[in-house]
Motif scaffolding. Structure first.
Motif, short mmCIF file in Angstrom:
data_model
loop_
_atom_site.label_atom_id
_atom_site.label_comp_id
_atom_site.label_asym_id
_atom_site.label_seq_id
_atom_site.Cartn_x
_atom_site.Cartn_y
_atom_site.Cartn_z
N ALA A 188 9.23 -14.22 -6.64
CA ALA A 188 7.94 -14.81 -7.01
C ALA A 188 7.81 -15.05 -8.50
O ALA A 188 7.01 -15.90 -8.93
CB ALA A 188 6.80 -13.92 -6.52
N LEU A 189 8.57 -14.32 -9.32
CA LEU A 189 8.50 -14.54 -10.77
C LEU A 189 8.89 -15.97 -11.11
O LEU A 189 8.35 -16.56 -12.06
CB LEU A 189 9.41 -13.55 -11.50
CG LEU A 189 9.55 -13.72 -13.01
CD1 LEU A 189 8.19 -13.70 -13.71
CD2 LEU A 189 10.47 -12.65 -13.59
N GLU A 190 9.80 -16.55 -10.35
CA GLU A 190 10.19 -17.93 -10.63
C GLU A 190 9.00 -18.88 -10.51
O GLU A 190 8.87 -19.83 -11.28
CB GLU A 190 11.31 -18.36 -9.68
CG GLU A 190 12.61 -17.61 -9.91
CD GLU A 190 13.71 -17.99 -8.93
OE1 GLU A 190 14.89 -17.75 -9.24
OE2 GLU A 190 13.38 -18.51 -7.84
N SER B 270 17.75 -16.53 -9.59
CA SER B 270 18.92 -17.25 -9.08
C SER B 270 19.70 -17.91 -10.19
O SER B 270 19.15 -18.67 -11.00
CB SER B 270 18.48 -18.31 -8.06
OG SER B 270 18.07 -17.72 -6.86
N PHE B 271 20.98 -17.63 -10.22
CA PHE B 271 21.93 -18.29 -11.12
C PHE B 271 22.73 -19.23 -10.22
O PHE B 271 23.73 -18.85 -9.62
CB PHE B 271 22.82 -17.26 -11.80
CG PHE B 271 22.07 -16.37 -12.75
CD1 PHE B 271 22.15 -16.56 -14.12
CD2 PHE B 271 21.24 -15.36 -12.27
CE1 PHE B 271 21.44 -15.74 -15.00
CE2 PHE B 271 20.53 -14.54 -13.14
CZ PHE B 271 20.63 -14.75 -14.51
N ALA B 272 22.24 -20.47 -10.11
CA ALA B 272 22.73 -21.31 -9.03
C ALA B 272 23.10 -22.73 -9.43
O ALA B 272 23.95 -23.34 -8.80
CB ALA B 272 21.69 -21.35 -7.91
N HIS B 273 22.45 -23.29 -10.41
CA HIS B 273 22.66 -24.70 -10.72
C HIS B 273 22.56 -24.91 -12.23
O HIS B 273 22.11 -24.05 -12.97
CB HIS B 273 21.62 -25.59 -10.03
CG HIS B 273 21.54 -25.37 -8.55
ND1 HIS B 273 22.46 -25.90 -7.68
CD2 HIS B 273 20.66 -24.67 -7.79
CE1 HIS B 273 22.14 -25.54 -6.44
NE2 HIS B 273 21.06 -24.79 -6.49
N ASP B 274 22.92 -26.08 -12.66
CA ASP B 274 22.79 -26.43 -14.07
C ASP B 274 21.57 -27.30 -14.35
O ASP B 274 21.22 -27.52 -15.48
CB ASP B 274 24.05 -27.15 -14.56
CG ASP B 274 25.22 -26.21 -14.69
OD1 ASP B 274 24.99 -25.03 -14.99
OD2 ASP B 274 26.36 -26.66 -14.47
N ARG C 207 16.19 -22.23 -11.83
CA ARG C 207 17.40 -21.67 -11.26
C ARG C 207 18.67 -22.19 -11.93
O ARG C 207 19.74 -22.20 -11.33
CB ARG C 207 17.44 -21.93 -9.74
CG ARG C 207 16.34 -21.16 -9.02
CD ARG C 207 16.47 -21.20 -7.52
NE ARG C 207 15.58 -20.19 -6.92
CZ ARG C 207 15.55 -19.90 -5.64
NH1 ARG C 207 16.34 -20.51 -4.80
NH2 ARG C 207 14.72 -18.97 -5.18
N ASN C 208 18.56 -22.62 -13.16
CA ASN C 208 19.77 -22.93 -13.91
C ASN C 208 20.16 -21.72 -14.74
O ASN C 208 19.33 -20.86 -15.04
CB ASN C 208 19.58 -24.19 -14.77
CG ASN C 208 18.69 -23.95 -15.97
OD1 ASN C 208 19.09 -23.33 -16.95
ND2 ASN C 208 17.44 -24.43 -15.89
N TYR D 26 23.74 -14.48 -7.64
CA TYR D 26 24.80 -15.39 -8.08
C TYR D 26 25.23 -16.31 -6.94
O TYR D 26 25.69 -15.84 -5.90
CB TYR D 26 26.00 -14.61 -8.60
CG TYR D 26 27.18 -15.48 -8.96
CD1 TYR D 26 27.01 -16.60 -9.77
CD2 TYR D 26 28.45 -15.20 -8.48
CE1 TYR D 26 28.08 -17.41 -10.10
CE2 TYR D 26 29.54 -16.00 -8.81
CZ TYR D 26 29.34 -17.11 -9.62
OH TYR D 26 30.41 -17.92 -9.93
N GLU D 27 25.08 -17.60 -7.14
CA GLU D 27 25.58 -18.59 -6.20
C GLU D 27 27.08 -18.77 -6.45
O GLU D 27 27.49 -19.22 -7.52
CB GLU D 27 24.85 -19.92 -6.39
CG GLU D 27 25.25 -21.00 -5.41
CD GLU D 27 24.88 -20.65 -3.97
OE1 GLU D 27 25.72 -20.88 -3.08
OE2 GLU D 27 23.75 -20.15 -3.75
#
Length: 381
Positions: free
Chosen positions: A62-64, A101-105, A110-111, A139-140
């Motif tokens: 929820a912080l996102e 989430s560490f998932a995309h650039d 979520r970058n 980590y994605e």
């Protein structure tokens, strides 16, 4: 020496409930349950309330939403963390692992760069928090650029829990390519062609994922940080991840997989919103079915901190279990899963992280929260 005497509450212990119970707190710790006599203590009467350990939430993203309430609309990070801190206190969560989430650039919060920045702000805010704010790094595995960022956060002691996610279309949460395209389009406003391109890119990036996962797990466990796997969809995947050092299984998608995780000694985690809503948003198994089958160790807030306590209070009727057993799913069990041995139960010597609540229109309302014996939240009505 500061003393606090809580009286008159329905007291939820690990294996029983005491009606009209009393608790003595000294210097931030539980000094006595049902003490014979007390002197020199401030008294707080809790008639009509239930008193239980503060909840431990292993996964809440929820912080996102506090950072980015709308696409590309961002609040200052210290402000966003403070808002999440207050929301968790009001929900009765005294230890929260903010799932980042560490998932995309390129996709919002979520970058890798922004997620790392949020993690550092959580770490910086921690001494000022109403509750114990911690970081859960997700980590994605198809994201090549995320690993060095996560290793740096470990070096900074800014990571307290890690999980490895594989959202490659065709398994786990996304049963096929169409399911992944639909998620990307709905969540990030991408066109069908853009979502298709992202799906193809993710499939291509799966090469080398296993070695990246091994590196992260070794680095995390070497620093005492526990690691979870996400959306396990088969016993084979459970065994593979357990062999690599994973000790928690988040949101196993079916009963067979959840049973396999328990057999391997992994702690299983299911979403409280799943209980409250009556099912999974992604078509995976119902959390209630996991409780009924005795394969659920923990409930987490997932995306809704306020859902955690109402779900716990619904379980005795829904699943036919006792209140102490339901409370363990959000207190002692997640605390032990994360390696926290100082909280999660009302027992002598443990940290006095406590919440009191009473029903309002059929749902529990948190009225008091104590963190290390200090009252950090109170609301009247």
């Amino acid at each position: 020496m500061s003393k606090l005497y809580l009286t008159g509450a329905r007291l939820v212990l690990a294996d029983t409930v005491i009606e009209g119970g009393a608790l003595l707190i000294e210097d931030g710790r539980i000094a006595a349950v049902e003490p014979d006599g007390v002197s020199g203590a401030s008294e707080c009467r809790l008639d009509g309330h239930t008193l239980m350990p503060g909840m431990v939430d292993l996964h809440c993203d929820a912080l996102e939403k506090e950072v980015e309430p709308r696409p590309n609309v961002h609040f200052p990070l210290d402000y966003a963390v403070a808002q999440a801190d207050k929301r968790n206190a009001a929900a009765g969560i005294t230890t929260v692992f903010h799932a980042l989430s560490f998932a995309h650039d390129e996709l919002g919060v979520r970058n890798n760069r922004m997620a790392a920045d949020i993690a550092r702000h959580v770490h910086r805010y921690a001494p000022h928090g109403l509750v114990d704010n911690r970081v859960h790094c997700r980590y994605e595995v198809t994201d090549v650029g995320g690993l060095p960022v996560l290793l740096q956060l470990l070096d900074e002691d800014a990571m307290h829990l890690a999980s490895v996610m594989d959202h490659t279309p065709g398994q786990g949460q996304f049963k096929n390519l169409a399911a992944y395209r639909d998620y990307i389009s709905r969540t990030y406003g991408k066109t069908g062609a853009e979502a298709e391109a992202m799906a193809r890119q993710k499939l291509a990036a799966a090469e080398g994922a296993l070695e990246r996962v091994k590196t992260l797990i070794a680095a995390a466990t070497g620093r005492g940080v526990r690691v979870a796997s996400h959306d396990d969809d088969s016993p084979e995947r459970v065994h593979q991840m357990a062999n690599l050092g994973v000790t928690l299984s988040e949101f196993p998608v079916n009963l067979e997989t959840a049973r396999a995780a328990r057999e391997r000694g992994s702690h299983t985690i299911f979403g409280a919103p799943n209980v409250l809503r009556g099912g999974s948003q992604s078509g995976s198994m119902r959390a209630l079915d996991a409780v009924l089958a005795n394969v659920a160790d923990c409930l987490c807030a997932d995306y809704a901190p306020g859902a955690l306590l109402p779900s716990v209070m619904a379980l005795p009727d829904l699943a036919g279990i006792g209140l102490p057993e339901a409370v363990l799913l959000v207190t002692a069990n997640p605390a032990r899963a994360a390696g926290l041995s100082d909280r999660g139960e009302i027992a002598v010597g443990l940290t006095a992280d406590l919440i009191a609540f009473r029903p309002v229109l059929g749902f529990p309302r948190v009225t008091h929260v104590w963190r290390e014996g200090r009252q950090v939240y109170r609301v009247g009505f």
